[in-house]
Design a protein around this motif. Structure first.
Motif, PDB file in Angstrom:
ATOM      1  N   MET A  38       0.929  -1.247  -0.036  1.00 25.45           N
ATOM      2  CA  MET A  38       0.418  -0.134  -0.021  1.00 25.45           C
ATOM      3  C   MET A  38       0.628   1.169   0.358  1.00 25.45           C
ATOM      4  SD  MET A  38      -3.718  -0.780  -0.154  1.00 25.45           S
ATOM      5  CE  MET A  38      -4.124   0.640   1.171  1.00 25.45           C
ATOM      6  N   ASP A  39       2.136   0.885   0.772  1.00 25.98           N
ATOM      7  CA  ASP A  39       2.537   2.360   0.975  1.00 25.98           C
ATOM      8  C   ASP A  39       3.666   2.258  -0.183  1.00 25.98           C
ATOM      9  OD1 ASP A  39       1.665   2.678   3.064  1.00 25.98           O
ATOM     10  OD2 ASP A  39       3.205   2.447   4.713  1.00 25.98           O
ATOM     11  N   HIS A  40       4.611   1.837  -0.839  1.00 22.36           N
ATOM     12  CA  HIS A  40       5.258   1.426  -1.673  1.00 22.36           C
ATOM     13  C   HIS A  40       4.804   0.568  -3.602  1.00 22.36           C
ATOM     14  CE1 HIS A  40       7.910   3.075   1.624  1.00 22.36           C
ATOM     15  NE2 HIS A  40       7.194   1.711   1.845  1.00 22.36           N
ATOM     16  N   PRO A  41       3.636   0.564  -3.357  1.00 22.95           N
ATOM     17  CA  PRO A  41       3.133   0.772  -4.722  1.00 22.95           C
ATOM     18  C   PRO A  41       4.450   0.430  -5.704  1.00 22.95           C
ATOM     19  CG  PRO A  41       2.160   2.487  -4.091  1.00 22.95           C
ATOM     20  CD  PRO A  41       3.151   2.671  -2.944  1.00 22.95           C
ATOM     21  N   ILE A  42       4.933   1.344  -6.465  1.00 23.66           N
ATOM     22  CA  ILE A  42       5.423   1.029  -7.359  1.00 23.66           C
ATOM     23  C   ILE A  42       7.178   0.061  -6.866  1.00 23.66           C
ATOM     24  CG2 ILE A  42       5.467   3.491  -8.044  1.00 23.66           C
ATOM     25  CD1 ILE A  42       8.529   4.203  -7.011  1.00 23.66           C
ATOM     26  N   ASN A  43       7.331  -0.659  -6.013  1.00 26.38           N
ATOM     27  CA  ASN A  43       8.287  -1.452  -5.537  1.00 26.38           C
ATOM     28  C   ASN A  43       7.512  -2.922  -6.085  1.00 26.38           C
ATOM     29  OD1 ASN A  43       9.082   1.160  -3.213  1.00 26.38           O
ATOM     30  ND2 ASN A  43      10.398   0.426  -4.878  1.00 26.38           N
ATOM     31  N   ILE A  44       6.389  -3.158  -5.731  1.00 25.58           N
ATOM     32  CA  ILE A  44       5.977  -4.468  -5.425  1.00 25.58           C
ATOM     33  C   ILE A  44       5.367  -4.985  -6.328  1.00 25.58           C
ATOM     34  CG2 ILE A  44       4.331  -5.704  -4.065  1.00 25.58           C
ATOM     35  CD1 ILE A  44       6.800  -4.117  -2.217  1.00 25.58           C
ATOM     36  N   MET A  45       6.277  -5.868  -7.173  1.00 24.09           N
ATOM     37  CA  MET A  45       4.731  -6.770  -8.181  1.00 24.09           C
ATOM     38  C   MET A  45       4.017  -7.114  -8.028  1.00 24.09           C
ATOM     39  SD  MET A  45       9.326  -7.355  -9.700  1.00 24.09           S
ATOM     40  CE  MET A  45       8.997  -8.539 -11.124  1.00 24.09           C
ATOM     41  N   LYS A  46       4.220  -8.351  -7.623  1.00 27.38           N
ATOM     42  CA  LYS A  46       3.097  -9.728  -6.955  1.00 27.38           C
ATOM     43  C   LYS A  46       3.227  -9.573  -5.712  1.00 27.38           C
ATOM     44  CE  LYS A  46       2.308 -11.712 -11.593  1.00 27.38           C
ATOM     45  NZ  LYS A  46       2.315 -12.828 -12.104  1.00 27.38           N
ATOM     46  N   LEU A  47       1.815  -9.961  -5.648  1.00 23.82           N
ATOM     47  CA  LEU A  47       1.466 -10.175  -3.761  1.00 23.82           C
ATOM     48  C   LEU A  47       1.271 -11.038  -3.430  1.00 23.82           C
ATOM     49  CD1 LEU A  47       2.114  -8.633  -0.764  1.00 23.82           C
ATOM     50  CD2 LEU A  47      -0.166  -7.641  -1.334  1.00 23.82           C
ATOM     51  N   LEU A  69      -7.760   2.421   8.540  1.00 19.62           N
ATOM     52  CA  LEU A  69      -8.843   4.175   7.762  1.00 19.62           C
ATOM     53  C   LEU A  69      -8.824   4.607   6.811  1.00 19.62           C
ATOM     54  CD1 LEU A  69     -11.901   3.333   9.040  1.00 19.62           C
ATOM     55  CD2 LEU A  69     -10.881   4.592  11.364  1.00 19.62           C
ATOM     56  N   HIS A  70      -7.685   5.325   7.246  1.00 23.27           N
ATOM     57  CA  HIS A  70      -7.109   6.764   6.152  1.00 23.27           C
ATOM     58  C   HIS A  70      -7.070   5.906   4.808  1.00 23.27           C
ATOM     59  CE1 HIS A  70      -4.915  10.056   5.122  1.00 23.27           C
ATOM     60  NE2 HIS A  70      -4.548   9.478   4.282  1.00 23.27           N
ATOM     61  N   ASP A  71      -6.268   5.094   4.787  1.00 21.72           N
ATOM     62  CA  ASP A  71      -6.256   3.841   3.756  1.00 21.72           C
ATOM     63  C   ASP A  71      -7.607   4.090   2.393  1.00 21.72           C
ATOM     64  OD1 ASP A  71      -3.784   4.491   3.091  1.00 21.72           O
ATOM     65  OD2 ASP A  71      -3.351   2.781   3.466  1.00 21.72           O
ATOM     66  N   ARG A  72      -7.971   3.112   3.463  1.00 17.62           N
ATOM     67  CA  ARG A  72      -9.614   3.621   3.347  1.00 17.62           C
ATOM     68  C   ARG A  72     -10.774   4.555   2.411  1.00 17.62           C
ATOM     69  NH1 ARG A  72     -13.655  -0.418   6.461  1.00 17.62           N
ATOM     70  NH2 ARG A  72     -14.144   1.230   8.054  1.00 17.62           N
ATOM     71  N   SER A  73     -10.354   5.142   3.676  1.00 16.22           N
ATOM     72  CA  SER A  73     -11.260   6.760   3.802  1.00 16.22           C
ATOM     73  C   SER A  73     -10.993   7.312   2.250  1.00 16.22           C
ATOM     74  CB  SER A  73     -11.129   7.406   4.721  1.00 16.22           C
ATOM     75  OG  SER A  73      -9.576   7.939   4.762  1.00 16.22           O
ATOM     76  N   GLY A 133      -1.126  -2.836  16.233  1.00 15.98           N
ATOM     77  CA  GLY A 133      -2.395  -3.161  15.319  1.00 15.98           C
ATOM     78  C   GLY A 133      -3.522  -2.847  15.773  1.00 15.98           C
ATOM     79  N   LEU A 134      -3.782  -2.837  17.429  1.00 11.53           N
ATOM     80  CA  LEU A 134      -5.126  -2.342  17.272  1.00 11.53           C
ATOM     81  C   LEU A 134      -5.091  -0.734  17.554  1.00 11.53           C
ATOM     82  CD1 LEU A 134      -5.540  -4.964  19.770  1.00 11.53           C
ATOM     83  CD2 LEU A 134      -6.441  -4.906  17.640  1.00 11.53           C
ATOM     84  N   GLN A 135      -4.069   0.043  17.368  1.00 15.55           N
ATOM     85  CA  GLN A 135      -3.677   1.219  17.307  1.00 15.55           C
ATOM     86  C   GLN A 135      -3.612   2.016  16.053  1.00 15.55           C
ATOM     87  OE1 GLN A 135      -3.957   3.152  20.516  1.00 15.55           O
ATOM     88  NE2 GLN A 135      -4.281   1.347  21.348  1.00 15.55           N
ATOM     89  N   VAL A 136      -1.950   1.634  15.266  1.00 13.88           N
ATOM     90  CA  VAL A 136      -1.892   3.023  14.818  1.00 13.88           C
ATOM     91  C   VAL A 136      -2.385   2.208  13.573  1.00 13.88           C
ATOM     92  CG1 VAL A 136       0.903   2.225  14.633  1.00 13.88           C
ATOM     93  CG2 VAL A 136      -0.031   4.579  13.334  1.00 13.88           C
TER      94      VAL A 136
END
Length: 286
Positions: free
Chosen positions: A115-124, A215-219, A206-209
């Protein structure tokens, strides 16, 4: 274990990671789950190394990688921070773009990394997981009963006391199921108080940040930009908790999400290494 792989501790800007890497071909980063270390991949990585340059680190906080000083520093234990470690690690090894697979807690770092580094990831490839925000928002009695540890591990001090009183009984595991060297590495991790705190920090974040980042990405409608493949264990509890994992993940991806089950318990890299390697190879080689 890990024949023809190199083992080293690599100093990065924010953390020092213990890493094994070897093989030939396109780069593939494998991220382990809790409470394992990178050695959980010891049967899978050599199979994949015939087709990929395979990189297996201990995540920050886990194994013999460095630990955040404060187990309640949620940012230092966040998946975003661990994703930065992974980008720095792969660049250190000479890779700007790479394939990625994560299991259990490692899948959350893998998700955040993509999510944060899309240009670096080929497949997930995401193994045995749903997004943290989806798990929390869908939480009902069944989830809270089966995954109670998510909420216990987020508490202050008591989880460490409970685990360290008898780590072997708490976590289970055996030489027969895990192999001698993998089991010994696991044993060293779960008996070390700083490592246990580091692993618990992953849940606390996980339960905090981490939840807030999801949540921010989805919004803002942010989605995964690379092809995504799910693999889940038939003998784990995800199929009991969620009717359709692909349906849960699809809104998070720009591509059509694919997926399939594997005849395995939760620790699929140890239970069904050949089947897992085959699935990863098929997906990553398309």
């Amino acid at each position: 274990m890990f024949d023809n792989f190199k083992l080293e501790v690599i100093e990065l800007p924010e953390a020092n990671l213990r890493v094994r890497h070897g093989g030939y071909g396109p780069p593939l980063l494998l991220l382990h789950g809790h409470p394992r270390t990178h050695t959980t991949w010891h049967l899978v990585a050599p199979l994949l190394s015939q087709h990929f340059t395979v990189v297996c680190p201990d995540l920050r906080g886990f194994g013999q990688s460095s630990k955040p000083i404060d187990p309640y520093d949620y940012e230092a234990s966040s998946k975003r921070a661990k994703a930065r470690d992974c980008i720095a690690l792969m660049r250190y090894l000479g890779f700007d773009r790479f394939n990625l697979a994560g299991h259990d807690r490692g899948s959350y770092t893998a998700f955040r990394l993509a999510m944060d580094h899309p240009i670096n990831i080929m497949k997930l490839a995401l193994l045995d997981c749903v997004p943290i925000i989806e798990a929390l928002e869908r939480c009902r009695v069944q989830f809270a009963t089966k995954w109670w540890h998510w909420f216990f591990y987020a508490q202050h001090n008591k989880p460490e006391q409970a685990i360290l009183a008898d780590p072997i009984s708490w976590y289970g595991g055996s030489i027969e199921a895990m192999g001698v060297e993998n089991y010994m590495d696991f044993l060293n991790a779960i008996k070390d108080s700083e490592t246990v705190k580091g692993m618990l920090g992953d849940y606390r974040a996980g339960l905090q940040v981490d939840y807030k980042h999801d949540l921010h990405d989805r919004s803002i409608g942010k989605k995964l930009q690379c092809p995504v493949h799910l693999i889940w264990s038939e003998r784990d509890d995800l199929p009991e908790l969620y009717d359709n994992l692909i349906q849960i993940w699809q809104p998070w991806s720009e591509h059509i999400v694919t997926g399939s089950s594997i005849d395995s318990g939760h620790h699929m890299a140890e239970d069904s290494p050949m089947e897992l390697a085959e699935q990863l190879l098929t997906f990553m080689s398309k």
